[in-house]
Enzyme design. Structure first.
Site, mmCIF file in Angstrom:
data_model
loop_
_atom_site.group_PDB
_atom_site.id
_atom_site.type_symbol
_atom_site.label_atom_id
_atom_site.label_comp_id
_atom_site.label_asym_id
_atom_site.label_seq_id
_atom_site.Cartn_x
_atom_site.Cartn_y
_atom_site.Cartn_z
ATOM 1 N N HIS A 176 0.803 -1.228 0.000
ATOM 2 C CA HIS A 176 0.000 0.000 0.000
ATOM 3 C C HIS A 176 0.833 1.273 0.000
ATOM 4 O O HIS A 176 0.281 2.361 0.128
ATOM 5 C CB HIS A 176 -0.914 0.066 1.228
ATOM 6 C CG HIS A 176 -1.939 -1.010 1.280
ATOM 7 N ND1 HIS A 176 -3.220 -0.829 0.816
ATOM 8 C CD2 HIS A 176 -1.881 -2.277 1.741
ATOM 9 C CE1 HIS A 176 -3.917 -1.947 1.009
ATOM 10 N NE2 HIS A 176 -3.113 -2.843 1.561
ATOM 11 N N LYS A 227 -8.510 13.547 4.661
ATOM 12 C CA LYS A 227 -7.586 12.415 4.612
ATOM 13 C C LYS A 227 -6.581 12.609 5.728
ATOM 14 O O LYS A 227 -6.541 13.669 6.348
ATOM 15 C CB LYS A 227 -6.881 12.345 3.257
ATOM 16 C CG LYS A 227 -6.300 13.709 2.803
ATOM 17 C CD LYS A 227 -5.630 13.634 1.438
ATOM 18 C CE LYS A 227 -6.573 13.746 0.275
ATOM 19 N NZ LYS A 227 -6.753 12.501 -0.477
ATOM 20 N N ARG A 228 -5.766 11.599 5.993
ATOM 21 C CA ARG A 228 -4.734 11.783 6.996
ATOM 22 C C ARG A 228 -3.809 12.946 6.608
ATOM 23 O O ARG A 228 -3.639 13.250 5.424
ATOM 24 C CB ARG A 228 -3.906 10.496 7.147
ATOM 25 C CG ARG A 228 -4.635 9.430 7.912
ATOM 26 C CD ARG A 228 -4.902 9.862 9.349
ATOM 27 N NE ARG A 228 -3.677 9.882 10.109
ATOM 28 C CZ ARG A 228 -3.372 9.011 11.069
ATOM 29 N NH1 ARG A 228 -4.218 8.064 11.395
ATOM 30 N NH2 ARG A 228 -2.232 9.092 11.713
ATOM 31 N N LYS A 288 0.663 14.391 0.935
ATOM 32 C CA LYS A 288 -0.723 14.696 0.541
ATOM 33 C C LYS A 288 -0.935 16.203 0.323
ATOM 34 O O LYS A 288 -1.942 16.636 -0.212
ATOM 35 C CB LYS A 288 -1.700 14.154 1.583
ATOM 36 C CG LYS A 288 -1.695 12.624 1.685
ATOM 37 C CD LYS A 288 -2.644 12.137 2.769
ATOM 38 C CE LYS A 288 -2.519 10.650 3.071
ATOM 39 N NZ LYS A 288 -3.217 9.799 2.091
ATOM 40 N N THR A 307 -8.736 6.371 -1.810
ATOM 41 C CA THR A 307 -10.077 5.797 -1.935
ATOM 42 C C THR A 307 -11.137 6.872 -1.681
ATOM 43 O O THR A 307 -12.259 6.773 -2.172
ATOM 44 C CB THR A 307 -10.271 4.623 -0.960
ATOM 45 O OG1 THR A 307 -9.742 4.992 0.312
ATOM 46 C CG2 THR A 307 -9.586 3.372 -1.452
ATOM 47 N N LYS A 325 -14.991 7.996 -3.367
ATOM 48 C CA LYS A 325 -16.212 8.337 -2.614
ATOM 49 C C LYS A 325 -16.762 9.687 -3.084
ATOM 50 O O LYS A 325 -17.973 9.870 -3.226
ATOM 51 C CB LYS A 325 -15.924 8.357 -1.107
ATOM 52 C CG LYS A 325 -15.561 6.983 -0.563
ATOM 53 C CD LYS A 325 -14.893 7.019 0.813
ATOM 54 C CE LYS A 325 -14.194 5.680 1.088
ATOM 55 N NZ LYS A 325 -13.250 5.737 2.217
#
Ligand code: 26Q
Length: 793
Positions: free
Chosen positions: A335, A523-524, A529, A631, A635
């Site tokens: 991952h 998100k985290r 990110k 992911t 959504k």
């Protein structure tokens, strides 16, 4: 004869009596929740038993995962059982609103983020497809911490989902097993959570292990009034399943973490082997014909030497026989490619915690060196790079690839990067082992449950088959030019935005304008990110508006939700920065509500269910090559948000399906980053040359902003312009991508006002979301890796 609603009411009444000695009019929402949940358990118990028996003789897939981020169970189970309407009505009759009863349930937050939520979506798809399989994990007493924001800083407080007991996990004390460590034994007690499918009677199981001590209490110490001493062993054992590690990107190498990993994988394997023997006796050669085990990242990889131990030490097989079985039993999912996240264990610690497993791991290591020597004689450099034990570290990803028959990435781009860059030599050695399995999400939770309004419209147009066959969504595409349909979609979006606005006002005390663009990044928190890029742009927009108050923009609300690992100071600095910028902008009357910034405290599965349906823009802005899949992007897509993102992870496939013209792609691509790195990237160039960027970056240190003397902002500043001993400056290309980010945001802001065109684009995204169902993903795993088939009861 009572009708079914009356019967249901009586059942709830009975449960509330049994559990609380209360009548319905005395019960509160939590008590109704627990009573009702027990009624559901009673409803499914026969089918649960039947399913177990049906699967016993079939090949099964076991999903080993240190994390299962399940969220709430009640609402989802009601929908999957088709009981939601009836229950809603019954609750109304007794004076309760279903939503508030559902809200009484604590989230099962046994995961950090994407990897844990993926495991939860997989559980839903497995059972809905009637596939024989089971999840195995840990019943953490405390899941992911609760996030409080105090003066803009993240403060972690313990999460206590079991405070009032958990109705959905049922102990099976007769099936406990013993796990042995270097310093003694502990009991592993299984707790089973039913996983209820949609439109099927099958009920699968998620089995979570809780650690208990062998001896209840040291009575001698107790009698001597040494109370701490009396409970020492009890606590030491129970520590193992006490807490979920809240780290999702740095590998810390902590002893307790290793104990957790061995604890749950050993218990699960013992469970599997015991059941196998009940049916097949000791013909272990047959094991791979009946058992496939998926390893969710490297966290459960210690299962590989543990199965060797069980087969050799306990069952008496020869090493070679055992290895042939092990190699055909496990499959491994990768991952991440972030090197700091790759798990490596120091041999000293490993040997201390699991001495026998260490010996076995060493033997596997030497066996692998032999293989390398045969294949690449005298290639020392390669041996150094690929060794399972490197110096004094055990490299769990290498052990995983060598000890399994399949290794998969989680999106096409990610798998390509594994095959051709990160795991190049492994791919060369075992080309047939590498596969791609693009992630997916369950449309039952993320559309049907989270967005009943949009679900209703979809069902009106194409029927309800999409609920279990998401490829049906393509049938929606023909309505993209139907103004009535697009208007209805826009009305629904507007309704979901109003609901979110209300939720934000209740939970954050901030008033937001539902007509504004809802631009959401949830998100985290991690540097790759790039929440920092997002907040930099917001700050720049703010400065521009201040300078030029007549500048015309459509009002926009930027929403963030993110937890940071507790020790990750740059991530914490970014959270504080977002909160401070939010304070400044939200309270500046000159801005006249043109921009609002919201940081949603304690982002979790439940709040996610409010957020995804209300988004106009889905922020997916990771540095290209760093986000394995994502992911959340899926959504957002199926709820009609447009992706604003880089060509990274599954974003690539999202725009492949829905068209790049219906989304907003910006920034450097993987190849361009490679090139820029080769050429030598100097972040000072964009810093100096891009208009407004210096002003924004300098705000971190010139007194415009205040981190209360923590030095957090200076650290962020340095990470961009100075680098650190372990990395180059701006390793995630925040400054380089800034200009394109801003340009693309401007485009979004302009295009949003053409509501019809926007609605059409959103609709095309929804219509092309079919690929991103976890039903599709699980079907691929089932056929291509696990070789299991549907077993409907
Ligand atoms: C490792 C060592 C020690 C302690 C903790 C950990 C640890 C824990 C959790 C390392 C990583 C994680 C979680 C990783 C994760 O969530 N990865 C995400 O997986 C998603 C599902 O495949 C992808 O969509 C995301 O791109 C990926 O970041």
């Amino acid at each position: 004869m009572k009708n079914s609603k009356e019967l249901l009411k009586t059942k709830i009444e009975n449960q509330v009596e049994i559990l609380f000695n209360k009548s319905l009019d005395e019960a509160n929402a939590l008590e109704i929740y627990q009573g009702l949940s027990n009624v559901l358990l009673e409803t499914i118990s026969k089918d649960w038993l039947k399913t177990r028996k049906r699967y016993e003789t079939e090949k099964q897939a076991f999903y080993f995962s240190a994390e299962f981020l399940m969220g709430r169970a009640l609402g989802n189970n009601l929908i999957n059982l088709g009981l939601d309407k009836e229950v809603k009505e019954v609750l109304e009759e007794i004076g309760f609103d279903l939503n508030s009863v559902e809200a009484a349930e604590e989230d099962a937050g046994l995961g950090n983020g994407g990897l844990g939520r993926l495991a939860a979506c997989f559980m839903d798809s497995l059972v809905t497809l009637n596939l024989p399989g089971q999840g195995y994990g840990i019943k953490y007493k405390n899941g992911i911490f609760k996030q409080k924001i105090v003066d803009g800083f993240q403060v972690e407080t313990p999460e206590t989902w079991l405070k009032y007991g958990d109705v959905w996990t049922i102990s099976r004390p007769s099936e406990e097993v013993v796990v042995e460590f270097g310093d003694g034994k502990v009991r592993a007690v299984p707790y089973d959570m039913p996983v209820i499918g949609y439109g099927t009677k099958n009920v699968n199981t998620l089995r979570l292990w809780k650690a208990k001590s062998i001896n209840e209490l040291n009575l001698k110490a107790f009698n001597d009034q040494k109370y701490d001493e009396a409970l020492k062993e009890v606590n030491r054992a129970e520590d193992i399943s006490r807490i979920l590690y809240p780290n999702d990107s740095t590998n810390e190498g902590k002893k307790l973490r290793l104990k957790q990993q061995y604890f749950f994988t050993s218990a699960s394997l013992q469970d599997i082997i015991r059941k196998f023997k009940n049916i097949h006796g000791t013909d272990f050669k047959k094991l791979p014909e009946f058992v496939s085990i998926q390893l969710n990242d490297t966290h459960p990889v210690i299962a590989i030497p543990e199965l060797m131990r069980i087969l050799c030490d306990v069952e008496g097989l020869l090493w070679k026989e055992a290895w042939a079985i092990v190699e055909k039993t496990f499959a491994y999912t990768n991952h991440t490619i972030l090197s700091e996240a790759l798990e490596k264990w120091w041999i000293g610690l490993y040997e201390e915690v699991v001495p026998r497993i260490f010996q076995i791991t060493e033997r596997i290591h030497f066996q692998f060196l032999d293989l390398l020597e045969k294949k690449y004689p005298k290639d020392r450099a390669r041996r150094e790079r690929m060794s399972i034990i490197q110096g004094d570290l055990i490299h769990m990803a290498w052990l995983a690839i060598y000890g399994s028959f399949a290794t998969n990435g989680v999106a096409a781009l990610h798998t390509d990067i594994l095959k051709h860059i990160e795991l190049k030599e492994w791919y060369e050695l075992f080309p047939e082992r590498f596969l791609n399995k693009t992630n997916g999400i369950t449309q039952r939770r993320w559309l049907l449950e989270a967005n009943p309004e949009l679900s209703k419209l979809i069902t009106e147009l194409i029927g309800d088959k999409w609920i279990t066959d998401f490829s049906q969504m393509k049938n929606l595409e023909k309505y993209a030019t139907d103004k009535r349909v697009i208007n209805r979609f826009l009305e629904i979006k507007s309704e979901k935005k109003k609901q979110l606005a209300q939720f934000i006002e209740e939970t954050q005390g901030i008033k937001v304008n539902p007509e504004s663009i809802f631009d959401i990044q949830i998100k985290r928190l991690h540097e790759y990110k790039r929440q920092l890029l997002n907040i930099f742009h917001i700050l720049d927009l703010y400065y521009r508006l201040k300078k030029n108050p007549t500048m015309k923009i459509h009002p926009v609300t930027y929403i963030f939700g993110a937890k940071s690992a507790p020790g990750y100071m740059r991530a914490k600095g970014t959270i504080r920065l977002i909160n401070e910028v939010a304070q400044i902008i939200n309270n500046d009357v000159e801005i006249k509500d043109m921009i609002k910034v919201v940081f949603m405290e304690n982002y979790n599965v439940s709040s996610a269910q409010f957020l995804f349906p209300a988004a106009d823009i889905s922020e997916q802005i990771s540095t290209a090559g760093k986000e394995a899949s994502g992911t959340g992007n899926m959504k957002f897509m199926i709820n009609g948000a447009l992706t604003f993102g880089t060509l990274d992870g599954a974003n690539v496939e999202i725009v492949e399906e829905a068209g790049v013209e219906n989304n907003y792609i910006f920034g450097l691509k993987v190849g361009e980053i490679e090139e820029l790195k080769k050429k030598g990237y100097n972040p000072k160039t964009p810093y100096k040359e891009i208009e407004g960027l210096k002003r924004v970056v300098d705000s971190l240190i010139d007194g415009s902003l205040d981190d209360e003397g923590t030095g957090l902002y200076k650290e962020l500043y340095d990470s961009l312009l100075k680098g650190a001993s372990w990395h180059e400056p701006d390793q995630y290309f925040v400054l380089e991508d800034f200009e394109d980010f801003r340009k693309t945001q401007e485009k979004i802001n302009k295009e949003f006002t053409d509501r019809e065109t926007w609605g059409k684009k959103a609709w095309i995204n929804i219509s092309n979301g079919g690929k991103f169902s976890s039903d599709r993903t699980i079907d691929e795993y089932a056929k291509e890796i696990w070789k299991i088939t549907s077993q409907k009861i």
